[in-house]
Design an enzyme around this catalytic site. Structure first.
Site, PDB file in Angstrom:
ATOM      1  N   SER A   1      -5.055  -8.621  -4.821  1.00  0.00           N
ATOM      2  CA  SER A   1      -3.657  -8.904  -4.510  1.00  0.00           C
ATOM      3  C   SER A   1      -3.052  -9.866  -5.541  1.00  0.00           C
ATOM      4  O   SER A   1      -3.089  -9.571  -6.738  1.00  0.00           O
ATOM      5  CB  SER A   1      -3.538  -9.435  -3.078  1.00  0.00           C
ATOM      6  OG  SER A   1      -2.205  -9.467  -2.657  1.00  0.00           O
TER       7      SER A   1
ATOM      8  N   ASP B   1      -0.757   0.741   1.972  1.00  0.00           N
ATOM      9  CA  ASP B   1      -0.415  -0.516   1.318  1.00  0.00           C
ATOM     10  C   ASP B   1       0.916  -0.351   0.596  1.00  0.00           C
ATOM     11  O   ASP B   1       1.075   0.580  -0.197  1.00  0.00           O
ATOM     12  CB  ASP B   1      -1.512  -0.894   0.318  1.00  0.00           C
ATOM     13  CG  ASP B   1      -1.296  -2.242  -0.344  1.00  0.00           C
ATOM     14  OD1 ASP B   1      -0.260  -2.886  -0.094  1.00  0.00           O
ATOM     15  OD2 ASP B   1      -2.175  -2.655  -1.127  1.00  0.00           O
TER      16      ASP B   1
ATOM     17  N   HIS C   1      -4.012  -2.994   2.674  1.00  0.00           N
ATOM     18  CA  HIS C   1      -4.044  -4.145   1.768  1.00  0.00           C
ATOM     19  C   HIS C   1      -5.070  -5.154   2.288  1.00  0.00           C
ATOM     20  O   HIS C   1      -5.243  -5.313   3.489  1.00  0.00           O
ATOM     21  CB  HIS C   1      -2.651  -4.772   1.733  1.00  0.00           C
ATOM     22  CG  HIS C   1      -2.479  -5.808   0.680  1.00  0.00           C
ATOM     23  ND1 HIS C   1      -2.219  -5.489  -0.631  1.00  0.00           N
ATOM     24  CD2 HIS C   1      -2.527  -7.166   0.739  1.00  0.00           C
ATOM     25  CE1 HIS C   1      -2.100  -6.594  -1.336  1.00  0.00           C
ATOM     26  NE2 HIS C   1      -2.293  -7.631  -0.532  1.00  0.00           N
TER      27      HIS C   1
END
Length: 310
Positions: free
Chosen positions: A158, A252, A282
């Site tokens: 991320s 995601d 995610h």
């Protein structure tokens, strides 16, 4: 493919509390929520590695906390500098302890986890500067870590994958060698919205609104600032970059820009392994102990990383 059932069960609990929002003054509350979510899905016991030690590295604004994981192997091994996710707001050395232990064990590498400065206390370029300072330090003192200068890699998930991508670009420009970069569901383009942001706007932990709030918190709203390649690495020149392992998740909002980054690197002649993993969301790297689909994805990614570091 439908959601992996254990992930669906977790999302049901998360969504019962309503969508998360970052307002700029609730960072500590969000950090506590993040810590509680990680603690609610522990492994039966911590993954065993040779040793774990907390330390600091000098950064541009003071000491940067790091955690060094060493495998049980004796002799020189690869080194992986890892940057945690959390939207530049949450995440720390503890939230990604299981992930770093897993990398250390499976890749048989020294892992240096970095706890960079976060929003809202410190906005762009603070996180990038801290990550770059630690990566340079490790590269310059590789004998203190894995002792194999030709087998240094970057990794992150991320927001941490974003920082890993930017550091990899900077290392390329500085002529510093890297063996690989592992980017899990990276945000790569602050200048536009992609179809996956609308498709997965709500109900999958990272929402469209929360993504927008994280972006604004990190880099503001100025379009020119967002076009800076250090904010939007998709807009950089990607020629000559280290081999990349890039992962995205079916459910995601960031799926399409991660895919776009993989395609951009491939078009620039970079060696790229790319996978979009079905049935996961995610942050699936944090769920490998809970979800068979996340476990399968994590295993494949670390296998690919290990191949590039042997």
């Amino acid at each position: 493919m439908p959601l992996d059932p254990p992930i669906a069960a977790v999302l049901e609990q998360v969504n019962a509390g309503g969508p998360l929002h970052f307002t700029g003054d609730n960072a500590e509350q969000m950090r506590e929520v993040n810590r509680q979510m990680v603690a609610a899905n522990p492994l039966p016991s911590p993954i065993e590695v040779g040793s774990v030690q907390d330390a600091t590295v000098a950064g541009p604004a003071g000491a940067v906390p790091i955690r060094v994981y060493r495998p049980a192997d004796t002799g020189p091994v690869p080194t992986v500098v890892f940057f945690h996710g959390g939207g530049w707001v949450t995440g720390d050395l503890d939230t990604h302890d299981d992930v770093c232990r897993r990398i250390c064990r499976d890749v048989r590498a020294v892992v240096v986890a970095v706890h960079y400065r976060r929003v809202p206390e410190d906005r762009f370029p603070a996180a990038m500067q801290d990550c770059l300072a630690v990566a340079r330090h490790v590269a310059d003192h590789i004998d203190d870590y894995g002792a194999r200068p030709e087998r240094l890699a970057l990794a992150g998930d991320s927001a941490g994958a974003h920082e890993a991508a930017v550091v990899a670009l900077t290392f390329r420009d500085e002529g510093r060698p890297l063996a690989a970069q592992l980017l899990a569901y990276p945000p790569t383009d602050f200048t536009r919205d992609y179809p996956s942001i609308t498709e997965n706007a709500d109900g999958y932990f990272l929402t469209k609104d929360l993504l927008s709030e994280f972006r604004t918190g990190y880099a503001g709203d100025d379009p020119q600032a967002r076009r800076n390649w250090q904010v939007s690495p998709l807009l950089a020149d990607h020629s000559g970059l280290a081999p990349a392992i890039i992962a995205t998740a079916q459910y995601d909002p960031l799926r399409d820009e991660g895919h776009a980054y993989a395609e951009a690197l491939q078009q620039a002649g970079v060696d790229v392994f790319y996978r979009n993993y079905d049935g996961v969301i995610h942050a699936f790297l944090n769920l490998f102990g809970l979800s068979p689909a996340a476990e399968q994805a994590t295993n494949e990614l670390l296998t690919e990383l290990a191949k590039r570091l042997t």
